[in-house]
Motif scaffolding. Sequence first.
Motif, short mmCIF file in Angstrom:
data_model
loop_
_atom_site.label_atom_id
_atom_site.label_comp_id
_atom_site.label_asym_id
_atom_site.label_seq_id
_atom_site.Cartn_x
_atom_site.Cartn_y
_atom_site.Cartn_z
N ARG A 280 0.85 -1.20 0.00
CA ARG A 280 0.00 0.00 0.00
C ARG A 280 0.88 1.25 0.00
O ARG A 280 1.88 1.33 0.72
N ASN A 281 0.48 2.21 -0.82
CA ASN A 281 1.11 3.53 -0.84
C ASN A 281 0.52 4.34 0.30
O ASN A 281 -0.67 4.63 0.32
N GLN A 282 1.34 4.71 1.26
CA GLN A 282 0.84 5.40 2.44
C GLN A 282 0.92 6.93 2.33
O GLN A 282 0.76 7.63 3.33
N THR A 283 1.14 7.43 1.12
CA THR A 283 1.22 8.87 0.92
C THR A 283 0.03 9.35 0.10
O THR A 283 -0.74 8.56 -0.44
N ASN A 284 -0.09 10.66 0.00
CA ASN A 284 -1.16 11.28 -0.79
C ASN A 284 -0.69 11.62 -2.19
O ASN A 284 -1.32 12.44 -2.87
N GLU A 285 0.40 11.00 -2.63
CA GLU A 285 0.92 11.25 -3.97
C GLU A 285 1.08 9.93 -4.71
O GLU A 285 1.38 8.89 -4.11
N ARG A 286 0.90 9.98 -6.01
CA ARG A 286 1.12 8.80 -6.84
C ARG A 286 2.62 8.50 -6.92
O ARG A 286 3.43 9.43 -6.95
N VAL A 287 2.95 7.24 -6.95
CA VAL A 287 4.35 6.84 -7.09
C VAL A 287 4.46 5.86 -8.26
O VAL A 287 3.64 4.95 -8.41
N GLU A 288 5.45 6.08 -9.11
CA GLU A 288 5.66 5.24 -10.29
C GLU A 288 6.89 4.36 -10.09
O GLU A 288 7.68 4.53 -9.18
N ASN A 289 7.04 3.40 -11.01
CA ASN A 289 8.24 2.56 -11.09
C ASN A 289 8.58 1.85 -9.78
O ASN A 289 9.72 1.84 -9.33
N LEU A 290 7.55 1.26 -9.17
CA LEU A 290 7.79 0.44 -8.00
C LEU A 290 8.25 -0.95 -8.43
O LEU A 290 7.76 -1.49 -9.43
N ALA A 291 9.18 -1.51 -7.68
CA ALA A 291 9.65 -2.88 -7.92
C ALA A 291 9.45 -3.68 -6.64
O ALA A 291 9.94 -3.29 -5.58
N LEU A 292 8.73 -4.77 -6.73
CA LEU A 292 8.48 -5.64 -5.58
C LEU A 292 9.03 -7.02 -5.89
O LEU A 292 8.73 -7.59 -6.94
N THR A 293 9.83 -7.55 -4.98
CA THR A 293 10.47 -8.85 -5.18
C THR A 293 10.19 -9.77 -4.01
O THR A 293 10.39 -9.37 -2.85
N GLN A 294 9.70 -10.97 -4.31
CA GLN A 294 9.56 -12.01 -3.28
C GLN A 294 10.38 -13.21 -3.71
O GLN A 294 10.10 -13.85 -4.71
N ILE A 295 11.44 -13.48 -2.93
CA ILE A 295 12.29 -14.64 -3.18
C ILE A 295 11.75 -15.82 -2.38
O ILE A 295 11.34 -15.65 -1.23
N ILE A 296 11.74 -17.00 -2.97
CA ILE A 296 11.23 -18.17 -2.26
C ILE A 296 12.39 -19.08 -1.87
O ILE A 296 13.45 -19.06 -2.51
N PRO A 297 12.23 -19.87 -0.82
CA PRO A 297 13.30 -20.81 -0.43
C PRO A 297 13.45 -21.91 -1.48
O PRO A 297 12.52 -22.22 -2.23
N SER A 298 14.61 -22.53 -1.53
CA SER A 298 14.88 -23.53 -2.56
C SER A 298 14.06 -24.81 -2.38
O SER A 298 14.02 -25.64 -3.29
N GLY A 299 13.41 -24.97 -1.22
CA GLY A 299 12.54 -26.13 -1.04
C GLY A 299 11.15 -25.94 -1.61
O GLY A 299 10.37 -26.89 -1.69
N PHE A 300 10.82 -24.69 -2.02
CA PHE A 300 9.53 -24.40 -2.65
C PHE A 300 9.73 -24.24 -4.15
O PHE A 300 10.83 -23.93 -4.62
N GLU A 301 8.67 -24.44 -4.89
CA GLU A 301 8.67 -24.17 -6.32
C GLU A 301 7.50 -23.26 -6.67
O GLU A 301 6.40 -23.40 -6.11
N ILE A 302 7.76 -22.32 -7.58
CA ILE A 302 6.68 -21.47 -8.09
C ILE A 302 5.93 -22.25 -9.16
O ILE A 302 6.53 -22.79 -10.09
N VAL A 303 4.62 -22.34 -9.01
CA VAL A 303 3.78 -23.02 -10.00
C VAL A 303 3.37 -21.97 -11.02
O VAL A 303 2.47 -21.17 -10.77
N ASN A 304 4.06 -21.95 -12.14
CA ASN A 304 3.79 -20.95 -13.18
C ASN A 304 2.71 -21.49 -14.11
O ASN A 304 2.97 -22.37 -14.94
N THR A 305 1.51 -20.97 -13.97
CA THR A 305 0.37 -21.48 -14.75
C THR A 305 0.11 -20.67 -16.01
O THR A 305 -0.86 -20.94 -16.72
N ARG A 306 0.97 -19.72 -16.31
CA ARG A 306 0.69 -18.86 -17.47
C ARG A 306 0.73 -19.63 -18.78
O ARG A 306 0.12 -19.21 -19.76
#
Length: 351
Positions: free
Chosen positions: A248-274
Motif C-alpha cells: 500500500r502507498n501510504q502517501t497522498n501522492e502517486r508513485v511510479e516505477n515500484l519494484a516488488l520482489t519475493q524470493i522463495i526458499p529452494s525447497g519451494f517451487e513457483i507453480v507458473n500457470t501462465r
Amino acid sequence: QKASKEWRLNKGYHNDFAQAYRLYTLALAGSPDMASMNRLRETTGISNESKLRLAAAYALAGQKQAAQTLFNQSKIDETNQNHYYYYGSPERNKAMALETLLLTGNKQRAFKMATDLAKNMASDQWMSTQTTAYCLYAMSKFAQQNGGKGVEVTYSLNGKSQTITTAKSLANRNLDIKNGSNSITIKNTKSNTLYVRVLTSGILPIGQEKAMQSKLYTNLVFKNRSGAQVNVSKIAQGTEFIAEITIRNQTNERVENLALTQIIPSGFEIVNTRFTDFGSFGNNVADHIDIRDDRTNFYFGLKANESRTFRVLLNASYLGNYYLPGMQAEAMYDNTYAARTLGQWVEVVKE
C-alpha cells in the motif's frame, strides 16, 4: 531526424526535454538539425533540463555563442518533479551543465562545477541510476580534458606491499582484509594529486535483516486455495499454497516505477500457470511481471493511498530446512519509498 522535424510541444507530457535530447543526440552523431534546434529555442516555457541539453547540442554543432546564451538562461540547481518521465534531479542537471561548460570551453566554471558534483557523488546521498550514470559520464569528460597523466602508487596492507602503475587516471584494487584490525599505508610517487577512497560492502547474516517501511506498507501471508492461512514454518511435502502479497502507498501522492520482489526458499517451487490450460493464476495486475525459478518480480505504480495484492501459487517440493528471505519493495527512482520484511526458517516434512 524525422521525429525532430515532426515534434510539437505537449505540455502535459513535458516532451520538450525528449526533443532537446533528440537534438543533442543528432548533434553528437554529427548531423545537427539546426532548424529544429532554433524552433525549440524559441518555444516559450521549455524546462531547465531542455535548455541544458539544447545548449550542449548547439555547442556540439559549433554554435558556442547560442550555447552560452541558453546556458545563462538556465537554473542549474532546479529540478521540476512534474518531469518525472525523464528522471530529473539537481545533480543530473549539474552533470549536464558540466558537459555543456566543457563543450563551450568554460574551464574555470567547469572546474567549480566538477568539484561540487564530486562532493555530491562522494557523499552518502542516494542517487538514481539516471543521475549516477550522467554524473559519471560528465566527470569522465572532465577527466579527459583535465585529468592527471596516470597513477603511480605503492601501498602496504597489513605489512604486504604492492605497486600500482597505470597511464589511466583511475585505478582500483580489491583488498583482502582479515577479521579484527587492518592497516593500510599509501604513498603517491608522482607529482600529481591523488584522491583515495576505501569502500566496504557486505551482506548481513541470515536472520539478521533489518525490517523497514518508508511510505510503503507491505504484508505477506500464506493461504490455501480456500483462503485459510497456512503455517509455512513446518509444511507437508507436496502442499500447494498461495503467497498473498499486499502493498500500500501510504502517501497522498502517486508513485511510479515500484519494484516488488519475493524470493522463495529452494525447497519451494513457483507453480507458473501462465503457459498451461489454467491461464495466469491470481489475475495479478502490474506493468510487468517477471517469474523466475526462485523469485517473482512485479513492476507497477500506485495511486495515492492505493493498495494492491499479488498472489503467487507455490508448492512445497523438497524435504529439508530452508530460509525464506523477506520481501523487498522500492521505488526505483525515489529512495524515500521502500519496505523490507524479515525472513524466516521453513521446514518441508513428509506427510
